[in-house]
Design a protein around this motif. Structure first.
Motif, PDB file in Angstrom:
ATOM      1  N   GLY A  38       0.830  -1.194   0.000  1.00  0.00           N
ATOM      2  CA  GLY A  38       0.000   0.000   0.000  1.00  0.00           C
ATOM      3  C   GLY A  38       0.865   1.244   0.000  1.00  0.00           C
ATOM      4  N   VAL A  39       0.467   2.226  -0.811  1.00  0.00           N
ATOM      5  CA  VAL A  39       1.187   3.503  -0.892  1.00  0.00           C
ATOM      6  C   VAL A  39       0.156   4.623  -0.952  1.00  0.00           C
ATOM      7  N   SER A  40       0.350   5.612  -0.110  1.00  0.00           N
ATOM      8  CA  SER A  40      -0.535   6.774  -0.116  1.00  0.00           C
ATOM      9  C   SER A  40       0.290   8.044  -0.207  1.00  0.00           C
ATOM     10  N   PHE A  41      -0.246   9.013  -0.935  1.00  0.00           N
ATOM     11  CA  PHE A  41       0.330  10.351  -1.001  1.00  0.00           C
ATOM     12  C   PHE A  41      -0.703  11.306  -0.404  1.00  0.00           C
ATOM     13  N   GLY A  42      -0.516  11.625   0.866  1.00  0.00           N
ATOM     14  CA  GLY A  42      -1.557  12.383   1.550  1.00  0.00           C
ATOM     15  C   GLY A  42      -2.813  11.539   1.653  1.00  0.00           C
ATOM     16  N   LYS A  43      -3.925  12.060   1.163  1.00  0.00           N
ATOM     17  CA  LYS A  43      -5.189  11.331   1.202  1.00  0.00           C
ATOM     18  C   LYS A  43      -5.397  10.455  -0.027  1.00  0.00           C
ATOM     19  N   PHE A  44      -4.491  10.594  -1.009  1.00  0.00           N
ATOM     20  CA  PHE A  44      -4.627   9.805  -2.235  1.00  0.00           C
ATOM     21  C   PHE A  44      -3.973   8.443  -2.068  1.00  0.00           C
ATOM     22  N   ARG A  45      -4.719   7.387  -2.292  1.00  0.00           N
ATOM     23  CA  ARG A  45      -4.203   6.036  -2.165  1.00  0.00           C
ATOM     24  C   ARG A  45      -3.762   5.545  -3.547  1.00  0.00           C
ATOM     25  N   ALA A  46      -2.457   5.525  -3.768  1.00  0.00           N
ATOM     26  CA  ALA A  46      -1.910   5.147  -5.078  1.00  0.00           C
ATOM     27  C   ALA A  46      -1.907   3.651  -5.296  1.00  0.00           C
ATOM     28  N   LEU A  47      -1.641   2.881  -4.237  1.00  0.00           N
ATOM     29  CA  LEU A  47      -1.680   1.422  -4.290  1.00  0.00           C
ATOM     30  C   LEU A  47      -2.392   0.921  -3.046  1.00  0.00           C
ATOM     31  N   ASN A  48      -3.234  -0.103  -3.229  1.00  0.00           N
ATOM     32  CA  ASN A  48      -4.006  -0.613  -2.108  1.00  0.00           C
ATOM     33  C   ASN A  48      -4.012  -2.138  -2.112  1.00  0.00           C
ATOM     34  N   ASP A  49      -3.323  -2.728  -1.135  1.00  0.00           N
ATOM     35  CA  ASP A  49      -3.334  -4.174  -0.915  1.00  0.00           C
ATOM     36  C   ASP A  49      -2.990  -4.943  -2.193  1.00  0.00           C
ATOM     37  N   VAL A  50      -1.849  -4.609  -2.786  1.00  0.00           N
ATOM     38  CA  VAL A  50      -1.403  -5.275  -4.010  1.00  0.00           C
ATOM     39  C   VAL A  50      -0.620  -6.540  -3.650  1.00  0.00           C
ATOM     40  N   ASN A  51      -1.104  -7.673  -4.144  1.00  0.00           N
ATOM     41  CA  ASN A  51      -0.476  -8.972  -3.915  1.00  0.00           C
ATOM     42  C   ASN A  51      -0.140  -9.608  -5.260  1.00  0.00           C
ATOM     43  N   LEU A  52       1.147  -9.747  -5.546  1.00  0.00           N
ATOM     44  CA  LEU A  52       1.559 -10.278  -6.842  1.00  0.00           C
ATOM     45  C   LEU A  52       2.807 -11.139  -6.700  1.00  0.00           C
ATOM     46  N   ILE A  63      -0.404  -3.202 -16.943  1.00  0.00           N
ATOM     47  CA  ILE A  63      -1.157  -2.299 -17.802  1.00  0.00           C
ATOM     48  C   ILE A  63      -2.301  -1.676 -17.013  1.00  0.00           C
ATOM     49  N   GLY A  64      -2.894  -0.652 -17.614  1.00  0.00           N
ATOM     50  CA  GLY A  64      -4.004   0.036 -16.978  1.00  0.00           C
ATOM     51  C   GLY A  64      -4.004   1.493 -17.393  1.00  0.00           C
ATOM     52  N   PRO A  65      -5.078   2.206 -17.132  1.00  0.00           N
ATOM     53  CA  PRO A  65      -5.155   3.619 -17.515  1.00  0.00           C
ATOM     54  C   PRO A  65      -4.163   4.467 -16.741  1.00  0.00           C
ATOM     55  N   ASN A  66      -3.946   5.688 -17.200  1.00  0.00           N
ATOM     56  CA  ASN A  66      -3.063   6.613 -16.487  1.00  0.00           C
ATOM     57  C   ASN A  66      -3.562   6.801 -15.055  1.00  0.00           C
ATOM     58  N   GLY A  67      -2.611   6.807 -14.119  1.00  0.00           N
ATOM     59  CA  GLY A  67      -2.982   6.971 -12.723  1.00  0.00           C
ATOM     60  C   GLY A  67      -3.381   5.695 -12.028  1.00  0.00           C
ATOM     61  N   ALA A  68      -3.210   4.551 -12.713  1.00  0.00           N
ATOM     62  CA  ALA A  68      -3.629   3.272 -12.134  1.00  0.00           C
ATOM     63  C   ALA A  68      -2.670   2.783 -11.056  1.00  0.00           C
ATOM     64  N   GLY A  69      -1.425   3.311 -11.031  1.00  0.00           N
ATOM     65  CA  GLY A  69      -0.451   2.893 -10.036  1.00  0.00           C
ATOM     66  C   GLY A  69       0.694   2.070 -10.588  1.00  0.00           C
ATOM     67  N   ASP A  72       4.208 -13.215 -20.653  1.00  0.00           N
ATOM     68  CA  ASP A  72       3.701 -14.489 -20.154  1.00  0.00           C
ATOM     69  C   ASP A  72       2.537 -14.253 -19.204  1.00  0.00           C
ATOM     70  N   GLN A  73       2.607 -13.143 -18.492  1.00  0.00           N
ATOM     71  CA  GLN A  73       1.569 -12.787 -17.523  1.00  0.00           C
ATOM     72  C   GLN A  73       1.288 -11.294 -17.647  1.00  0.00           C
ATOM     73  N   ILE A  74       0.011 -10.926 -17.569  1.00  0.00           N
ATOM     74  CA  ILE A  74      -0.379  -9.517 -17.608  1.00  0.00           C
ATOM     75  C   ILE A  74      -1.170  -9.209 -16.348  1.00  0.00           C
ATOM     76  N   VAL A  75      -0.800  -8.103 -15.709  1.00  0.00           N
ATOM     77  CA  VAL A  75      -1.505  -7.626 -14.524  1.00  0.00           C
ATOM     78  C   VAL A  75      -2.170  -6.309 -14.888  1.00  0.00           C
ATOM     79  N   VAL A  76      -3.458  -6.217 -14.637  1.00  0.00           N
ATOM     80  CA  VAL A  76      -4.207  -4.989 -14.923  1.00  0.00           C
ATOM     81  C   VAL A  76      -4.461  -4.262 -13.606  1.00  0.00           C
ATOM     82  N   LEU A  77      -3.976  -3.027 -13.533  1.00  0.00           N
ATOM     83  CA  LEU A  77      -4.192  -2.195 -12.357  1.00  0.00           C
ATOM     84  C   LEU A  77      -5.252  -1.144 -12.658  1.00  0.00           C
ATOM     85  N   LEU A  78      -6.064  -0.879 -11.677  1.00  0.00           N
ATOM     86  CA  LEU A  78      -7.092   0.153 -11.802  1.00  0.00           C
ATOM     87  C   LEU A  78      -7.289   0.781 -10.432  1.00  0.00           C
ATOM     88  N   GLY A  79      -7.075   2.084 -10.356  1.00  0.00           N
ATOM     89  CA  GLY A  79      -7.256   2.768  -9.086  1.00  0.00           C
ATOM     90  C   GLY A  79      -6.366   2.249  -7.978  1.00  0.00           C
TER      91      GLY A  79
END
Length: 249
Positions: free
Chosen positions: A11-25, A36-42, A214-221
């Motif tokens: 988990g990573v936060s910048f102030g009140k903005f949560r950039a990453l939340n409970d990422v398990n990979l 992959i993922g949209p801009n700002g996905a982390g 071989d593997q793709i991870v999609v991040l969103l929010g």
């Protein structure tokens, strides 16, 4: 399956903005994982955490089973981790050869005794030229890096990243800014860089992502929306709605 790197509960936060939340990979050894993922996905935030540039607020990162969560970037590099960036990290005033030779010196000159310096310097130059040859830059060895085309500068950066033979590559948008005329050639160079290595890359070029991963991870929010093989990701309706279906992808 052996995992070269794993992250749990990141988990990573910048102030009140949560950039990453409970990422398990888990990142399998010798395999290519695309983020992959949209801009700002982390995506870049996650690469920064994996490389040690950024320390996660919570969670754990392991490399080959070793906890590196609070390990500095240079110590992770000593474990065989190398990182490229969206913005060039070359020395523009130096020649192509000098850039790669400087990066290689860390291996040969770090513990060299005075009477070993001449031999080590010669070996460093040979190693640098060998890598330049692999990346189609040998004929440009004496060219000032600032005078290279954008694509050739990207190729030089890749040469710098792999010259010390890292086991794990973290690549942040390696095709960023590469023109259409150089795209095919440079995609092949990325393939050369990752061959036989564990690689984790952020990239928006879906043709390349689908072709080499071989593997793709999609991040969103800041969270993992989906992970799987390229065919899994292509057919996932959540991914199409969130990213692949966008006109900008």
């Amino acid at each position: 399956m052996t995992h070269a790197m794993s992250c749990k509960g990141i988990g990573v936060s910048f102030g009140k903005f949560r950039a990453l939340n409970d990422v398990n990979l888990d990142f399998p050894a010798g395999r290519v994982t695309a983020l992959i993922g949209p801009n700002g996905a982390g995506k870049t935030t996650l690469l920064n955490v994996l490389s040690g540039i950024l320390t996660a607020d919570r969670g754990q990162i392991t490399v080959g089973g070793q906890d590196v969560t609070h390990m500095a970037p240079h110590r992770r590099a000593a474990l065989g981790i190398a990182r490229s960036f969206q913005i060039f990290t070359i020395f523009p005033e130096m020649t192509v050869l000098e850039n790669v030779r400087f990066a290689r010196q860390r291996k040969h000159l770090k513990v060299a005794l005075p009477w070993q310096l001449a031999h080590r310097m010669s070996q460093t130059r040979r190693d640098a030229m060998a890598v330049l040859d692999r990346f189609g830059l040998a004929d440009l060895a004496q060219t000032q890096a600032a005078n290279l085309s954008h694509g050739k500068q990207r190729a030089l950066e890749l040469a710098i990243v792999v010259v010390n033979e890292p086991e794990l590559l973290l690549l942040d948008e390696p095709l960023a800014g590469v023109g259409h005329s150089e795209m095919e050639e440079f995609s092949a160079l990325v393939g050369e860089a990752i061959q036989g290595r564990t690689a984790i890359l952020v990239e928006h070029n879906m043709d390349m992502v689908m072709g080499i991963s071989d593997q793709i991870v999609v991040l969103l929010g800041g969270e993992v929306l989906a992970k799987g093989t390229p065919s899994d990701i292509r057919s996932d309706p959540r991914v199409r709605d969130a990213y692949l279906g966008e006109a900008t992808c």
